[in-house]
Design a protein around this motif. Structure first.
Motif, PDB file in Angstrom:
ATOM      1  N   PRO A   1       0.832  -1.129   0.246  1.00 33.80           N
ATOM      2  CA  PRO A   1       0.002  -0.136  -0.004  1.00 33.80           C
ATOM      3  C   PRO A   1       0.832   1.087   0.140  1.00 33.80           C
ATOM      4  O   PRO A   1       0.322   2.280  -0.501  1.00 33.80           O
ATOM      5  N   LEU A   2       2.025   1.198   0.822  1.00 33.01           N
ATOM      6  CA  LEU A   2       2.750   2.275   0.810  1.00 33.01           C
ATOM      7  C   LEU A   2       3.360   2.808  -0.530  1.00 33.01           C
ATOM      8  O   LEU A   2       3.380   3.691  -1.136  1.00 33.01           O
TER       9      LEU A   2
ATOM     10  N   VAL B   1      -6.188   6.480  -1.484  1.00 26.84           N
ATOM     11  CA  VAL B   1      -4.934   5.993  -1.575  1.00 26.84           C
ATOM     12  C   VAL B   1      -3.630   6.651  -1.240  1.00 26.84           C
ATOM     13  O   VAL B   1      -2.828   6.044  -0.713  1.00 26.84           O
ATOM     14  N   ILE B   2      -3.586   7.673  -1.553  1.00 29.18           N
ATOM     15  CA  ILE B   2      -2.605   8.775  -1.316  1.00 29.18           C
ATOM     16  C   ILE B   2      -2.190   8.808   0.212  1.00 29.18           C
ATOM     17  O   ILE B   2      -1.147   8.622   0.907  1.00 29.18           O
TER      18      ILE B   2
ATOM     19  N   GLY C   1      -2.969   6.434   2.239  1.00 27.91           N
ATOM     20  CA  GLY C   1      -2.603   4.973   2.632  1.00 27.91           C
ATOM     21  C   GLY C   1      -3.680   4.329   3.495  1.00 27.91           C
ATOM     22  O   GLY C   1      -3.501   3.165   4.057  1.00 27.91           O
ATOM     23  N   ARG C   2      -5.054   4.634   3.066  1.00 26.88           N
ATOM     24  CA  ARG C   2      -6.076   4.045   3.614  1.00 26.88           C
ATOM     25  C   ARG C   2      -6.798   3.137   2.670  1.00 26.88           C
ATOM     26  O   ARG C   2      -6.496   2.858   1.557  1.00 26.88           O
TER      27      ARG C   2
ATOM     28  N   ARG D   1       0.733   9.612  -5.308  1.00 26.17           N
ATOM     29  CA  ARG D   1       0.883  10.864  -4.832  1.00 26.17           C
ATOM     30  C   ARG D   1       1.942  11.597  -5.741  1.00 26.17           C
ATOM     31  O   ARG D   1       1.895  12.837  -6.306  1.00 26.17           O
TER      32      ARG D   1
ATOM     33  N   ARG E   1       2.035   1.827  -3.583  1.00 23.34           N
ATOM     34  CA  ARG E   1       0.935   2.471  -4.250  1.00 23.34           C
ATOM     35  C   ARG E   1       0.763   3.734  -4.024  1.00 23.34           C
ATOM     36  O   ARG E   1       0.487   4.773  -4.679  1.00 23.34           O
ATOM     37  N   SER E   2       0.632   4.036  -2.568  1.00 25.81           N
ATOM     38  CA  SER E   2       0.498   5.441  -1.954  1.00 25.81           C
ATOM     39  C   SER E   2       1.534   6.467  -2.500  1.00 25.81           C
ATOM     40  O   SER E   2       0.958   7.650  -2.972  1.00 25.81           O
ATOM     41  N   THR E   3       2.668   6.108  -2.614  1.00 27.80           N
ATOM     42  CA  THR E   3       3.673   6.968  -3.178  1.00 27.80           C
ATOM     43  C   THR E   3       3.735   7.114  -4.591  1.00 27.80           C
ATOM     44  O   THR E   3       3.892   8.444  -5.013  1.00 27.80           O
TER      45      THR E   3
END
Length: 444
Positions: free
Chosen positions: A7-8, A440-441, A443-444, A15, A10-12
């Protein structure tokens, strides 16, 4: 560990996009600039020179029709290029298609600059011109999907409209360069007036190949390949599952490309042809150049606007403006006043056209899944080009019995198709979708 890092990552990416996002956007823009320079240089030459250089006819209108017919032939080849380029983009990657398309376009464009004329070799001249124009169409057809998708898939998710508008700005920049060269070469009293713009593209091609060779492959394509999700036959899949979306893209695109070629190609010949032309070539070319220069900014601004309010509102307003501007456009240029002619080019190109072009890259890409995105977006985009490439020919044919009023209706019909397409196409960047990306950004 796995459930924490994925998830991290994907979040990065959501963003920040990839580390190569800006280099990819600029590299794609350089390529689309060169492609559009090469392709649009032909349109300018067809309007100003080719009716006498390559086609033997005592009637100037017939020569102009033949010149625009070969202009349209290049567009007829673009769907084939789009199919081939889209298929290869989904199978082997976006980057090889970008480099190959640019190389093919460069070789064919330089070849036009060294062709013999009708006076030198007779019918062989238009035959060779037509064959090279077909090759140009194949190359251009393969180009767009790769350039846009590479940029789209490298970009931060909330800024995809802005980033994909950067290569779209290659359209006005290519137009600007092509017309600057023609404005300069028109002062030459020899064949170099039309040959030099094609020969000079060799310099741009070398620069473009160097830049594109350094661009990294799309991270989303690499993910698709590593997960084993590359489909065996992306063309079969996209025609089976997304044929309705392809038809919508064709309708949407005709508002932009059909209107574009009325302004860029037909209007140029309309203003400068005949025994008593409405305007000097320099006036018409100056209008195009100013509008294209402004378009470098407005294209990106409209892409950024679509990130904030969604794709549909921007596209709907642009399509409605195409419908509204048909008759006023000709009423203004018919005055023969240079300031009004330049104003028409600014409104039609930098405002109306660029509102559509700046939104297309992100919207068309979002309508398809990653593993068929190259095929779907390319096919829809290029099949519409096959139709719109004949717009100058249609406009010239309609103008013979109906005058400028008939051409205004052709322009308005393009806008109507855009309105219908917009209403029938889903919004891919709605408020709810933007909220999902925010999650998503976070991290949820």
């Amino acid at each position: 560990m796995t459930t924490t890092t994925a998830p991290l990552d994907r979040s990065t990416r959501a963003r920040d996009g990839s580390p190569d996002k800006l280099r990819t956007a600029i590299g794609s823009a350089v390529g689309t600039t060169i492609e559009n320079y090469d392709f649009l240089a032909y349109g300018t030459a067809a309007a100003l020179y080719f009716n006498t250089v390559f086609f033997h006819s005592e009637d100037p209108a017939i020569g102009l029709l033949l010149g625009f017919a070969t202009f349209g032939v290049g567009f007829a080849a673009r769907p084939i290029g789009g199919v081939i380029g889209g298929y290869l983009g989904d199978k082997i990657g976006r980057k090889p298609v970008l480099v190959g398309a640019l190389l093919l376009m460069g070789i064919s464009t330089v070849a036009i600059g060294i062709l013999p004329t009708y006076a030198q070799v007779g019918l062989l001249a238009p035959i060779l011109l037509t064959l090279i124009r077909i090759i140009q169409g194949l190359a251009f057809g393969a180009e767009w999907g790769g350039a846009i998708l590479m940029t789209f898939e490298h970009a931060p998710w909330k800024k995809r409209g802005r980033y994909t508008a950067i290569p779209q700005a290659g359209v006005p920049l290519g137009l600007l360069l092509a017309n600057l060269v023609f404005l300069w070469s028109s002062t030459l009293d020899s064949e170099l007036a039309w040959r030099l713009p094609f020969l000079l593209s060799a310099v741009l091609i070398i620069a473009g190949l160097i830049i594109r060779a350094k661009v990294s492959e799309s991270p989303e394509f690499e993910d698709t390949k590593s997960l084993g999700l590359v489909v065996k036959n992306p063309l079969k899949e996209v025609f089976k599952n997304d044929w309705r979306t392809i038809l919508r893209v064709i309708s949407l695109r005709l508002a932009e490309s059909g209107g574009f070629y009325v302004i860029v190609t037909f209007m140029l010949s309309y203003l400068t042809s005949g025994d008593d032309p409405i305007a000097e070539r320099s006036t018409a070319l100056t209008g195009l150049i100013i509008a294209a220069g402004i378009g470098l900014v407005t294209t990106i601004l409209f892409g950024t606007l679509s990130d904030r309010v969604g794709r549909k509102p921007v596209y709907l307003v642009g399509s409605l403006l195409v419908m509204a501007f048909g008759f006023p456009m000709f009423l203004l240029v018919n005055t023969g006043l240079p300031v009004l002619i330049v104003l028409v080019y600014i409104i039609a190109m930098a405002v109306i056209h660029d509102s559509l072009a700046g939104t297309q890259g992100a919207w068309f890409s979002e309508l398809f899944d990653t593993n068929t995105r190259s095929s779907g977006a390319s096919i829809g985009y290029q099949f519409s080009a096959a139709i719109s490439g004949f717009i100058p020919l249609i406009a010239t044919a309609v103008a013979i019995p109906l005058g400028w009023g008939g051409v205004a209706m052709v322009y308005m019909a393009c806008g109507l198709l855009g309105v219908v397409g917009t209403l029938l196409t889903k919004e891919t960047w709605s408020a709810s979708r933007r909220a999902e990306v925010d999650a998503v950004i976070a991290g949820r």
